[in-house]
Design a protein around this motif. Structure first.
Motif, PDB file in Angstrom:
ATOM      1  N   PRO A 313      -6.781 101.707 -62.533  1.00 46.75           N
ATOM      2  CA  PRO A 313      -5.761 102.329 -63.385  1.00 46.75           C
ATOM      3  C   PRO A 313      -4.457 102.635 -62.667  1.00 46.75           C
ATOM      4  O   PRO A 313      -3.410 102.808 -63.308  1.00 46.75           O
ATOM      5  CB  PRO A 313      -6.443 103.621 -63.861  1.00 46.75           C
ATOM      6  CG  PRO A 313      -7.888 103.320 -63.811  1.00 46.75           C
ATOM      7  CD  PRO A 313      -8.046 102.461 -62.575  1.00 46.75           C
ATOM      8  N   TYR A 314      -4.494 102.685 -61.327  1.00 46.97           N
ATOM      9  CA  TYR A 314      -3.300 103.012 -60.547  1.00 46.97           C
ATOM     10  C   TYR A 314      -2.766 101.807 -59.778  1.00 46.97           C
ATOM     11  O   TYR A 314      -1.550 101.600 -59.689  1.00 46.97           O
ATOM     12  CB  TYR A 314      -3.618 104.166 -59.589  1.00 46.97           C
ATOM     13  CG  TYR A 314      -4.357 105.275 -60.287  1.00 46.97           C
ATOM     14  CD1 TYR A 314      -3.741 106.006 -61.297  1.00 46.97           C
ATOM     15  CD2 TYR A 314      -5.695 105.561 -59.986  1.00 46.97           C
ATOM     16  CE1 TYR A 314      -4.433 107.002 -61.982  1.00 46.97           C
ATOM     17  CE2 TYR A 314      -6.379 106.555 -60.667  1.00 46.97           C
ATOM     18  CZ  TYR A 314      -5.741 107.268 -61.665  1.00 46.97           C
ATOM     19  OH  TYR A 314      -6.421 108.248 -62.355  1.00 46.97           O
ATOM     20  N   SER A 315      -3.652 100.990 -59.206  1.00 48.20           N
ATOM     21  CA  SER A 315      -3.205  99.870 -58.379  1.00 48.20           C
ATOM     22  C   SER A 315      -2.803  98.647 -59.202  1.00 48.20           C
ATOM     23  O   SER A 315      -1.896  97.906 -58.798  1.00 48.20           O
ATOM     24  CB  SER A 315      -4.281  99.492 -57.361  1.00 48.20           C
ATOM     25  OG  SER A 315      -5.531  99.272 -57.993  1.00 48.20           O
ATOM     26  N   ILE A 316      -3.442  98.410 -60.324  1.00 48.74           N
ATOM     27  CA  ILE A 316      -3.081  97.251 -61.152  1.00 48.74           C
ATOM     28  C   ILE A 316      -1.657  97.390 -61.712  1.00 48.74           C
ATOM     29  O   ILE A 316      -0.849  96.448 -61.600  1.00 48.74           O
ATOM     30  CB  ILE A 316      -4.109  97.024 -62.271  1.00 48.74           C
ATOM     31  CG1 ILE A 316      -5.410  96.466 -61.690  1.00 48.74           C
ATOM     32  CG2 ILE A 316      -3.571  96.090 -63.344  1.00 48.74           C
ATOM     33  CD1 ILE A 316      -5.308  95.091 -61.090  1.00 48.74           C
ATOM     34  N   PRO A 317      -1.268  98.522 -62.319  1.00 45.20           N
ATOM     35  CA  PRO A 317       0.114  98.642 -62.801  1.00 45.20           C
ATOM     36  C   PRO A 317       1.152  98.542 -61.682  1.00 45.20           C
ATOM     37  O   PRO A 317       2.304  98.169 -61.941  1.00 45.20           O
ATOM     38  CB  PRO A 317       0.146 100.033 -63.455  1.00 45.20           C
ATOM     39  CG  PRO A 317      -1.274 100.328 -63.791  1.00 45.20           C
ATOM     40  CD  PRO A 317      -2.076  99.684 -62.703  1.00 45.20           C
ATOM     41  N   ALA A 318       0.740  98.866 -60.444  1.00 50.43           N
ATOM     42  CA  ALA A 318       1.674  98.818 -59.315  1.00 50.43           C
ATOM     43  C   ALA A 318       2.081  97.396 -58.943  1.00 50.43           C
ATOM     44  O   ALA A 318       3.030  97.206 -58.182  1.00 50.43           O
ATOM     45  CB  ALA A 318       1.066  99.524 -58.105  1.00 50.43           C
ATOM     46  N   ILE A 319       1.386  96.407 -59.470  1.00 50.30           N
ATOM     47  CA  ILE A 319       1.740  95.020 -59.190  1.00 50.30           C
ATOM     48  C   ILE A 319       2.978  94.600 -59.984  1.00 50.30           C
ATOM     49  O   ILE A 319       3.702  93.683 -59.593  1.00 50.30           O
ATOM     50  CB  ILE A 319       0.545  94.089 -59.480  1.00 50.30           C
ATOM     51  CG1 ILE A 319      -0.627  94.437 -58.540  1.00 50.30           C
ATOM     52  CG2 ILE A 319       0.919  92.617 -59.319  1.00 50.30           C
ATOM     53  CD1 ILE A 319      -1.913  93.680 -58.836  1.00 50.30           C
ATOM     54  N   ALA A 320       3.236  95.268 -61.100  1.00 49.90           N
ATOM     55  CA  ALA A 320       4.412  94.952 -61.925  1.00 49.90           C
ATOM     56  C   ALA A 320       5.692  95.069 -61.091  1.00 49.90           C
ATOM     57  O   ALA A 320       5.793  95.932 -60.216  1.00 49.90           O
ATOM     58  CB  ALA A 320       4.473  95.907 -63.122  1.00 49.90           C
ATOM     59  N   PRO A 321       6.666  94.192 -61.338  1.00 47.56           N
ATOM     60  CA  PRO A 321       6.773  93.189 -62.403  1.00 47.56           C
ATOM     61  C   PRO A 321       6.315  91.796 -61.999  1.00 47.56           C
ATOM     62  O   PRO A 321       6.533  90.835 -62.732  1.00 47.56           O
ATOM     63  CB  PRO A 321       8.264  93.189 -62.687  1.00 47.56           C
ATOM     64  CG  PRO A 321       8.876  93.379 -61.327  1.00 47.56           C
ATOM     65  CD  PRO A 321       7.957  94.337 -60.612  1.00 47.56           C
ATOM     66  N   ARG A 322       5.672  91.650 -60.832  1.00 47.41           N
ATOM     67  CA  ARG A 322       5.239  90.329 -60.387  1.00 47.41           C
ATOM     68  C   ARG A 322       4.161  89.773 -61.330  1.00 47.41           C
ATOM     69  O   ARG A 322       3.325  90.532 -61.826  1.00 47.41           O
ATOM     70  CB  ARG A 322       4.710  90.399 -58.953  1.00 47.41           C
ATOM     71  CG  ARG A 322       5.795  90.622 -57.900  1.00 47.41           C
ATOM     72  CD  ARG A 322       5.201  91.017 -56.558  1.00 47.41           C
ATOM     73  NE  ARG A 322       4.623  92.350 -56.612  1.00 47.41           N
ATOM     74  CZ  ARG A 322       3.484  92.703 -56.010  1.00 47.41           C
ATOM     75  NH1 ARG A 322       2.782  91.800 -55.327  1.00 47.41           N
ATOM     76  NH2 ARG A 322       3.041  93.937 -56.094  1.00 47.41           N
ATOM     77  N   PRO A 323       4.141  88.468 -61.572  1.00 48.01           N
ATOM     78  CA  PRO A 323       3.175  87.884 -62.497  1.00 48.01           C
ATOM     79  C   PRO A 323       1.724  88.157 -62.092  1.00 48.01           C
ATOM     80  O   PRO A 323       1.333  87.897 -60.948  1.00 48.01           O
ATOM     81  CB  PRO A 323       3.500  86.389 -62.430  1.00 48.01           C
ATOM     82  CG  PRO A 323       4.948  86.345 -62.067  1.00 48.01           C
ATOM     83  CD  PRO A 323       5.138  87.478 -61.109  1.00 48.01           C
ATOM     84  N   LEU A 324       0.960  88.652 -63.042  1.00 51.11           N
ATOM     85  CA  LEU A 324      -0.447  88.992 -62.810  1.00 51.11           C
ATOM     86  C   LEU A 324      -1.284  88.497 -63.978  1.00 51.11           C
ATOM     87  O   LEU A 324      -1.051  88.875 -65.128  1.00 51.11           O
ATOM     88  CB  LEU A 324      -0.612  90.511 -62.656  1.00 51.11           C
ATOM     89  CG  LEU A 324      -2.049  91.044 -62.648  1.00 51.11           C
ATOM     90  CD1 LEU A 324      -2.824  90.496 -61.433  1.00 51.11           C
ATOM     91  CD2 LEU A 324      -2.060  92.576 -62.643  1.00 51.11           C
ATOM     92  N   LEU A 325      -2.272  87.673 -63.668  1.00 44.35           N
ATOM     93  CA  LEU A 325      -3.244  87.185 -64.642  1.00 44.35           C
ATOM     94  C   LEU A 325      -4.617  87.690 -64.241  1.00 44.35           C
ATOM     95  O   LEU A 325      -5.077  87.431 -63.124  1.00 44.35           O
ATOM     96  CB  LEU A 325      -3.247  85.650 -64.678  1.00 44.35           C
ATOM     97  CG  LEU A 325      -4.369  84.989 -65.489  1.00 44.35           C
ATOM     98  CD1 LEU A 325      -4.257  85.343 -66.974  1.00 44.35           C
ATOM     99  CD2 LEU A 325      -4.366  83.477 -65.281  1.00 44.35           C
ATOM    100  N   ILE A 326      -5.285  88.417 -65.118  1.00 41.28           N
ATOM    101  CA  ILE A 326      -6.642  88.909 -64.889  1.00 41.28           C
ATOM    102  C   ILE A 326      -7.595  88.069 -65.718  1.00 41.28           C
ATOM    103  O   ILE A 326      -7.416  87.924 -66.928  1.00 41.28           O
ATOM    104  CB  ILE A 326      -6.771  90.397 -65.268  1.00 41.28           C
ATOM    105  CG1 ILE A 326      -5.836  91.257 -64.401  1.00 41.28           C
ATOM    106  CG2 ILE A 326      -8.217  90.868 -65.112  1.00 41.28           C
ATOM    107  CD1 ILE A 326      -5.783  92.719 -64.826  1.00 41.28           C
ATOM    108  N   LEU A 327      -8.609  87.505 -65.061  1.00 39.32           N
ATOM    109  CA  LEU A 327      -9.585  86.648 -65.732  1.00 39.32           C
ATOM    110  C   LEU A 327     -10.982  87.239 -65.575  1.00 39.32           C
ATOM    111  O   LEU A 327     -11.483  87.362 -64.444  1.00 39.32           O
ATOM    112  CB  LEU A 327      -9.541  85.241 -65.139  1.00 39.32           C
ATOM    113  CG  LEU A 327      -8.228  84.493 -65.344  1.00 39.32           C
ATOM    114  CD1 LEU A 327      -7.840  83.717 -64.108  1.00 39.32           C
ATOM    115  CD2 LEU A 327      -8.327  83.568 -66.545  1.00 39.32           C
ATOM    116  N   ASN A 328     -11.604  87.620 -66.687  1.00 34.05           N
ATOM    117  CA  ASN A 328     -12.933  88.221 -66.657  1.00 34.05           C
ATOM    118  C   ASN A 328     -13.821  87.623 -67.744  1.00 34.05           C
ATOM    119  O   ASN A 328     -13.326  87.044 -68.713  1.00 34.05           O
ATOM    120  CB  ASN A 328     -12.845  89.737 -66.868  1.00 34.05           C
ATOM    121  CG  ASN A 328     -12.489  90.490 -65.598  1.00 34.05           C
ATOM    122  OD1 ASN A 328     -11.997  89.907 -64.637  1.00 34.05           O
ATOM    123  ND2 ASN A 328     -12.744  91.779 -65.572  1.00 34.05           N
TER     124      ASN A 328
END
Length: 390
Positions: A313-328
């Motif tokens: 909840p804290y580290s994933i939003p910190a990646i913005a604005p770089r492109p992030l694709l999560i595949l599950n």
């Protein structure tokens, strides 16, 4: 060996002594909501970098030591895997005699003192490329495997004019000695508390790898992507979080909510993947069975902050604005879908605030458990092409 002058774009270190004193003494349980008070991705990145530095061996100059191809890579599982349909399905350019046209590099990158500070690296690229600087992608293997396992992905990306890189994560591949090296390292981390073999130590290696990659004359330092499967997906997630030089990320079956799993009694599948360390802790804590208290204490010991301040909840939003694709996978018990609702909601908000909503995407494949599929490989490949081939 070749000396490399280290450079880094990581944000300046901000130390929060009291915060880490609490973490080191079991304080994570009482401060799980404290991250909400932290303003800005730079601060949480700085805290994570500080944590990494607290358990480092003495620092050495970043150096490159040539090595030879590994003919018989070590797998810490029985039976030894021999084929991955998903990896073989990765899009590949139609090039005759591709294997003969590939340049292979094998070397060790010294990231810190000690045996585990010797990072094995494998790189594939086209010999006769006309591009002066090419995009690069780092591929990270899953638990008990090695860099040679992801070779089909390296070949596919190299055929499409990428510099394709793989490493052995800590206590895997050339950094392992037998079938229990990784398991033994996890148990030792619980007992001694001086290393972080689950995730974080390899993230340090990936920071140092970025130091090296950004200085290569054949790589565009602004076009470096990172992806991985399962354990490698988690490594990709945390490397992209802490190091902004990873411009694009596509973690596969790796993103999850560690605290959510504890609070909702959904931690069992994740724990079963590395059960030995939790059994050791159970005995030490005088428990008759592994329970959520054991789980919390183990995470706080071997990966401080994993189930609190550095959780998704804290580290994933910190990646913005770089492109992030999560595949599950929709039915993945190790990465329960409900456990990533909060991080994806916060990520969408962060990307929208940065006017980069198109840079974030979540793909959940129906009917799939903890498995990397051909669809996931294809989507990750398309994501890299979309943002690194511009």
């Amino acid at each position: 060996m070749t000396n490399i002058i280290s450079s880094s774009s990581i944000s300046p270190l901000i130390c929060f002594f009291v915060f880490f004193f609490w973490l080191g003494h079991g304080g994570a349980q009482g401060i799980q909501h404290s991250a909400a008070a932290i303003n800005g991705a730079d601060k949480i990145r700085s805290q994570f970098l500080h944590l990494l530095r607290t358990r480092r061996s003495p620092q050495v100059p970043l150096t490159v030591e040539p090595s030879k191809p590994v003919r018989h890579p070590l797998f810490q599982q029985v039976p030894t895997p021999t084929f991955s349909e998903a990896m073989e399905s990765c899009p590949k350019a139609d090039i005759k005699n591709l294997k003969e046209r590939l340049k292979e590099e094998n070397f060790y990158l010294h990231t810190e003192a000690g045996e585990q500070g010797r990072l094995p690296v494998l790189i594939l690229s086209l010999k006769d490329s006309k591009q002066k600087r090419r995009p690069a992608v780092v591929f990270l293997h899953s638990t008990n495997k090695n860099k040679e396992w992801v070779r089909p992905l390296l070949e596919a990306y190299a055929s499409r004019e990428y510099i394709a890189i793989a490493i052995d994560s800590r206590y895997h591949g050339e950094r392992a000695h037998n079938l229990t090296t990784y398991r033994d390292a996890l148990v030792s981390s619980w007992i001694k508390g001086d290393t972080m073999p689950f995730l974080f130590d390899t993230v340090w290696d990936l920071i140092k790898l970025a130091d090296y990659l950004t200085q290569r004359k054949d790589i565009d330092p602004k076009r470096i992507g990172i992806t991985g499967e399962s354990l490698g997906g988690m490594h990709a997630w945390f490397a992209a979080f802490v190091d902004t030089r990873y411009a694009v990320a596509a973690p596969i079956i790796g993103v999850q909510g560690f605290r959510w799993a504890i609070d909702n009694d959904k931690w069992q599948a994740r724990i079963d993947s590395i059960k030995a360390v939790f059994e050791e802790a159970r005995v030490d804590l005088g428990k008759s069975a592994i329970d959520k208290e054991v789980v919390k204490k183990v995470w706080n010991r071997i990966a401080p902050g994993l189930a609190s301040i550095f959780d998704s909840p804290y580290s994933i939003p910190a990646i913005a604005p770089r492109p992030l694709l999560i595949l599950n996978g929709a039915d993945d018990p190790r990465c329960p879908l409900d456990g990533i609702k909060t991080p994806t909601k916060r990520a969408r908000k962060a990307y929208a605030k940065a006017h980069s909503s198109k840079n974030f995407k979540l793909i959940v494949q129906p009917g799939i458990g903890h498995e990397m599929t051909s669809l996931m490989v294809k989507e990750a490949s398309d994501w890299m092409d979309r943002f690194l081939k511009q």
